[in-house]
Scaffold this motif. Structure first.
Motif, PDB file in Angstrom:
ATOM      1  N   UNK A 135       0.828  -1.212   0.000  1.00 35.82           N
ATOM      2  CA  UNK A 135       0.000   0.000   0.000  1.00 35.82           C
ATOM      3  C   UNK A 135       0.859   1.258   0.000  1.00 35.82           C
ATOM      4  N   UNK A 136       1.946   1.231   0.780  1.00 35.17           N
ATOM      5  CA  UNK A 136       2.863   2.380   0.804  1.00 35.17           C
ATOM      6  C   UNK A 136       3.523   2.591  -0.553  1.00 35.17           C
ATOM      7  N   UNK A 137       3.887   1.485  -1.217  1.00 39.57           N
ATOM      8  CA  UNK A 137       4.550   1.555  -2.525  1.00 39.57           C
ATOM      9  C   UNK A 137       3.637   2.182  -3.571  1.00 39.57           C
ATOM     10  N   UNK A 138       2.319   1.939  -3.441  1.00 35.55           N
ATOM     11  CA  UNK A 138       1.389   2.346  -4.488  1.00 35.55           C
ATOM     12  C   UNK A 138       0.613   3.625  -4.154  1.00 35.55           C
ATOM     13  N   UNK A 139       1.025   4.322  -3.104  1.00 41.53           N
ATOM     14  CA  UNK A 139       0.310   5.535  -2.697  1.00 41.53           C
ATOM     15  C   UNK A 139       0.237   6.580  -3.803  1.00 41.53           C
ATOM     16  N   UNK A 140       1.305   6.655  -4.590  1.00 48.02           N
ATOM     17  CA  UNK A 140       1.367   7.687  -5.625  1.00 48.02           C
ATOM     18  C   UNK A 140       0.587   7.320  -6.890  1.00 48.02           C
ATOM     19  N   UNK A 141       0.143   6.075  -6.990  1.00 48.35           N
ATOM     20  CA  UNK A 141      -0.588   5.648  -8.190  1.00 48.35           C
ATOM     21  C   UNK A 141      -2.038   6.106  -8.129  1.00 48.35           C
ATOM     22  N   UNK A 142      -2.660   6.341  -9.285  1.00 51.71           N
ATOM     23  CA  UNK A 142      -4.114   6.605  -9.295  1.00 51.71           C
ATOM     24  C   UNK A 142      -4.859   5.405  -8.699  1.00 51.71           C
ATOM     25  N   UNK A 143      -6.006   5.648  -8.120  1.00 53.63           N
ATOM     26  CA  UNK A 143      -6.759   4.600  -7.431  1.00 53.63           C
ATOM     27  C   UNK A 143      -7.029   3.404  -8.324  1.00 53.63           C
ATOM     28  N   UNK A 144      -7.358   3.669  -9.598  1.00 53.04           N
ATOM     29  CA  UNK A 144      -7.721   2.563 -10.495  1.00 53.04           C
ATOM     30  C   UNK A 144      -6.504   1.730 -10.933  1.00 53.04           C
ATOM     31  N   UNK A 145      -5.294   2.188 -10.616  1.00 54.89           N
ATOM     32  CA  UNK A 145      -4.092   1.434 -10.971  1.00 54.89           C
ATOM     33  C   UNK A 145      -3.493   0.696  -9.774  1.00 54.89           C
ATOM     34  N   UNK A 146      -4.078   0.884  -8.605  1.00 50.43           N
ATOM     35  CA  UNK A 146      -3.537   0.231  -7.412  1.00 50.43           C
ATOM     36  C   UNK A 146      -3.984  -1.225  -7.340  1.00 50.43           C
ATOM     37  N   UNK A 147      -3.143  -2.037  -6.696  1.00 52.60           N
ATOM     38  CA  UNK A 147      -3.457  -3.460  -6.523  1.00 52.60           C
ATOM     39  C   UNK A 147      -4.537  -3.638  -5.463  1.00 52.60           C
ATOM     40  N   UNK A 148      -5.218  -4.764  -5.546  1.00 51.64           N
ATOM     41  CA  UNK A 148      -6.167  -5.126  -4.501  1.00 51.64           C
ATOM     42  C   UNK A 148      -5.388  -5.334  -3.193  1.00 51.64           C
ATOM     43  N   UNK A 149      -5.925  -4.891  -2.077  1.00 51.93           N
ATOM     44  CA  UNK A 149      -5.258  -5.069  -0.785  1.00 51.93           C
ATOM     45  C   UNK A 149      -4.987  -6.561  -0.580  1.00 51.93           C
ATOM     46  N   UNK A 150      -3.837  -6.887   0.013  1.00 48.62           N
ATOM     47  CA  UNK A 150      -3.348  -8.267   0.018  1.00 48.62           C
ATOM     48  C   UNK A 150      -4.321  -9.248   0.659  1.00 48.62           C
ATOM     49  N   UNK A 151      -4.819  -8.955   1.859  1.00 49.84           N
ATOM     50  CA  UNK A 151      -5.749  -9.879   2.515  1.00 49.84           C
ATOM     51  C   UNK A 151      -7.053  -9.984   1.726  1.00 49.84           C
ATOM     52  N   UNK A 152      -7.501  -8.863   1.185  1.00 47.52           N
ATOM     53  CA  UNK A 152      -8.714  -8.873   0.363  1.00 47.52           C
ATOM     54  C   UNK A 152      -8.516  -9.765  -0.858  1.00 47.52           C
TER      55      UNK A 152
ATOM     56  N   UNK B 174       0.923 -14.405  -3.541  1.00 52.67           N
ATOM     57  CA  UNK B 174       0.591 -14.395  -2.117  1.00 52.67           C
ATOM     58  C   UNK B 174       1.280 -13.246  -1.374  1.00 52.67           C
ATOM     59  N   UNK B 175       2.495 -12.898  -1.780  1.00 52.39           N
ATOM     60  CA  UNK B 175       3.237 -11.842  -1.077  1.00 52.39           C
ATOM     61  C   UNK B 175       2.960 -10.448  -1.631  1.00 52.39           C
ATOM     62  N   UNK B 176       2.408 -10.383  -2.848  1.00 54.00           N
ATOM     63  CA  UNK B 176       2.144  -9.085  -3.453  1.00 54.00           C
ATOM     64  C   UNK B 176       3.373  -8.419  -4.039  1.00 54.00           C
ATOM     65  N   UNK B 177       4.480  -9.150  -4.152  1.00 60.29           N
ATOM     66  CA  UNK B 177       5.696  -8.569  -4.720  1.00 60.29           C
ATOM     67  C   UNK B 177       5.502  -8.355  -6.221  1.00 60.29           C
ATOM     68  N   UNK B 178       6.001  -7.235  -6.724  1.00 60.62           N
ATOM     69  CA  UNK B 178       5.762  -6.884  -8.123  1.00 60.62           C
ATOM     70  C   UNK B 178       6.704  -7.546  -9.103  1.00 60.62           C
ATOM     71  N   UNK B 179       7.852  -8.030  -8.618  1.00 62.13           N
ATOM     72  CA  UNK B 179       8.852  -8.613  -9.512  1.00 62.13           C
ATOM     73  C   UNK B 179       9.185 -10.021  -9.051  1.00 62.13           C
TER      74      UNK B 179
END
Length: 611
Positions: A421-438, A590-595
């Motif tokens: 969530x911290x990594x994606x704060x600067x992204x527009x809402x529609x480009x952010x990932x789904x929250x991990x637990x969700x 599962x971890x949400x890592x981008x790479x």
């Protein structure tokens, strides 16, 4: 004194008793009469606070206590009066077991980029992010073995060195003990020369027919006549996109209006299948030099050979040679495996339920966030099972593994969720990932949607992104090879749940998949997840000997390479199915890592084999 792990100390084990903790310093801060040391041993993402009273331990004794140093601490475990931790250790003795010079140690207490941490992969385990990732990776590996063991599957170790290409992709690492500075060669036999010549004639004929049919022959001739062929190697002719060759050899190409159809033709599967016959058999180095000589000698221009593949067979002459693999360790060409599936099938047709979990390798020159040259695969095979059984098993396995991690790795997942969530704060809402637990609960809450490839194509073809040209790869109809953008649309926008696609066109799937009665599709299935697209690929295997033999021939696979695989269809064949799950792809999800390079300890990628 025996060490107690920090995860147990943070649960109150040994409260009000003298305990011993060992680990690495994360931070140290000092005030007038006391110092606070955050210590971590990797057993949990949380640190335990070591309180050092200078009346008990002189300040000068902490001179070597810096971030990264390893310590052995003895003291009393007490309830903490401060905020941020429930328990802490009141130190009675501190031993510095290993120093870390703060002027040299690269992991100082500040934020480091993932790119930088990949350069010091030998130390990145010590960061919060990678400690969490690799604890989750372990939990997933354990869950997979437990799942299969509890359901009566047998764990099979399939070979890493193989003489066959299970996927038919041709992107394999060769395993050899031959001296690369002095490779033993033998001359081509006359029958080989004739075979290669006929292949080139087929290429030439098919190529010219197709471009004439499309009516672009004048444009192509005009654009190709300026190309300086002397710089083009046989490797480029056989493997590179013609567009790249033209751009790199003709500076004025950008100014021209060259037809896109030419590039489509040159990448047709019919070309690739013909060209693949040559790739592994010709001595590339010798042929490359011969091609350069011939191209220089002929001085290709507009009046001579305007077509890219035209008359290449003239280069093949009696002096051409190929590698004598009889002198190699195994007496034949061998490679690092891309899959343990074929061998697992052999075991399943005797033990009924088996699985593999091991390293696989692919020499694909791809620098993306989704590709590795070395990765781990889980590949179960089940006898007396059809595609429905296969889908049921795959869905159940995925839900089990995700459920196991949610139950056993909460602290690590909470950290990774906040990090994402911290990594994606600067992204527009529609480009952010789904929250991990969700996202993880999204997988668990409903049955996966199942539909055929044909039904999916109709949904995509009629979708708004396709009609408005928003897809990078437009969906035109049956036969389209689905890309990640299409898969994610189905999962995230249309169905809003995980999706299983079945019954793909035979021409875009592997030879071992069972042919349907329509003769056009195979009993294949892919499971699609949000964010990443395909996570599982599987099929009902072709158990009919005659049908499988015909498909082996269609895919230009030498029968002698797969005689053992074909034998299982001759002796007691039975319906059976299986799938492959890329382990790193699962860990990444599962971890949400981008790479994907950040979910395996030491990633192997093009031009990178460090550590």
């Amino acid at each position: 004194m025996k060490r107690t792990e920090i995860k147990d100390l943070l649960q109150g084990k040994g409260l009000n008793e003298t305990v011993c903790a060992k680990g690495w310093v994360r931070t140290k801060r000092e005030s007038k009469n006391v110092a606070f040391i955050a210590l971590n041993d990797g057993s949990t993402i949380h640190n335990i606070q070591i309180v050092v009273d200078f009346n008990t331990i002189p300040e000068e004794n902490l001179a070597d206590v810096h971030t990264g140093a390893s310590l052995s601490v003895t003291g009393k475990l007490i309830e903490s009066a401060g905020k941020g931790q429930k328990f802490e250790i009141l130190a009675e003795n501190i031993e510095v077991m290993g120093k870390a010079d703060p002027d040299e140690y690269p992991l100082q207490p500040k934020r480091h980029s993932l790119e930088f941490l990949r350069e010091i992969a030998h130390l990145r385990f010590r960061t919060n992010t990678f400690g969490a990732v690799f604890r989750v990776r372990h939990a997933l590996a354990y869950a997979i073995h437990k799942y299969f063991n509890d359901r009566g599957f047998y764990y099979i170790h399939t070979p890493i060195i193989t003489g066959s290409d299970a996927e038919g992709a041709g992107e394999m690492f060769e395993a050899t003990t031959l001296n690369l500075l002095k490779i033993p060669l033998k001359s081509l036999e006359n029958k080989d020369k004739i075979k290669y010549k006929n292949i080139f004639i087929d290429i030439e004929k098919k190529y010219i027919e197709d471009i004439e049919k499309l009516g672009y022959i004048n444009d192509i001739t005009e654009s190709l006549k300026h190309i300086n062929f002397k710089d083009i190697t046989i490797k480029e002719l056989l493997t590179r996109n013609p567009e790249e060759i033209i751009k790199n050899t003709y500076n004025d190409y950008i100014k021209s209006n060259f037809s896109d159809h030419f590039f489509e033709i040159a990448n047709e599967k019919s070309f690739k299948s013909l060209i693949n016959k040559l790739k592994d058999e010709l001595n590339e180095k010798l042929l490359k030099e011969k091609v350069k000589i011939e191209f220089n000698k002929r001085k290709y221009n507009k009046s001579k050979h305007p077509y890219l593949y035209y008359n290449i067979y003239n280069i093949l002459n009696p002096k051409l040679k190929k590698v004598d693999y009889k002198q190699d360790f195994f007496g034949k060409p061998t490679n690092l495996t891309v899959s343990g599936q074929l061998e697992a099938e052999l075991a399943a047709l005797a033990l009924s339920k088996v699985y593999t979990f091991g390293p696989t390798f692919r020499a694909e020159n791809s620098n993306t966030t989704r590709h590795l040259a070395e990765f781990w695969m889980i590949e179960p095979e089940i006898a007396f099972a059809d595609l429905d059984d296969d889908m049921d098993l795959a869905e159940d396995l995925l839900k089990y593994c995700i459920g196991y991690v949610l139950e056993n790795c909460k602290d690590d997942l909470q950290f990774l969720s906040k990090r994402q969530q911290d990594e994606e704060k600067q992204k527009p809402q529609n480009e952010r990932s789904m929250e991990l637990f969700e996202k993880l609960n999204f997988i668990l809450k409903e049955p996966f949607e199942r539909l055929t490839y044909t039904e999916a194509i109709e949904i995509l073809r009629n979708s708004k992104p396709n009609k408005k040209g928003k897809f990078q790869y437009p969906v035109e109809g049956f036969g389209t090879d689905l890309q990640s953008e299409h898969e994610r649309y189905l999962v995230e926008k249309h169905f809003k749940k995980p999706v299983i696609l079945t019954d793909y066109p035979a021409e875009i799937k592997a030879f071992y998949m069972r042919l349907n009665e329509d003769g056009k599709t195979v009993r294949a299935m892919d499971i699609l997840f949000p964010g990443i697209g395909e996570i599982v690929g599987g099929s009902q295997r072709e158990e009919r000997y005659e049908v499988l033999l015909e498909k082996v021939k269609q895919f230009n696979i030498p029968e002698e390479e797969l005689w053992w695989y074909l034998d299982t269809r001759k002796f007691g064949t039975a319906p059976h199915s299986g799938f492959g799950l890329g382990f790193e792809r699962l860990v990444q999800f599962v971890t949400g890592m981008g790479n994907i390079r950040d979910v395996i300890p030491f990633p192997r990628t093009p031009k990178n084999a460090e550590f």
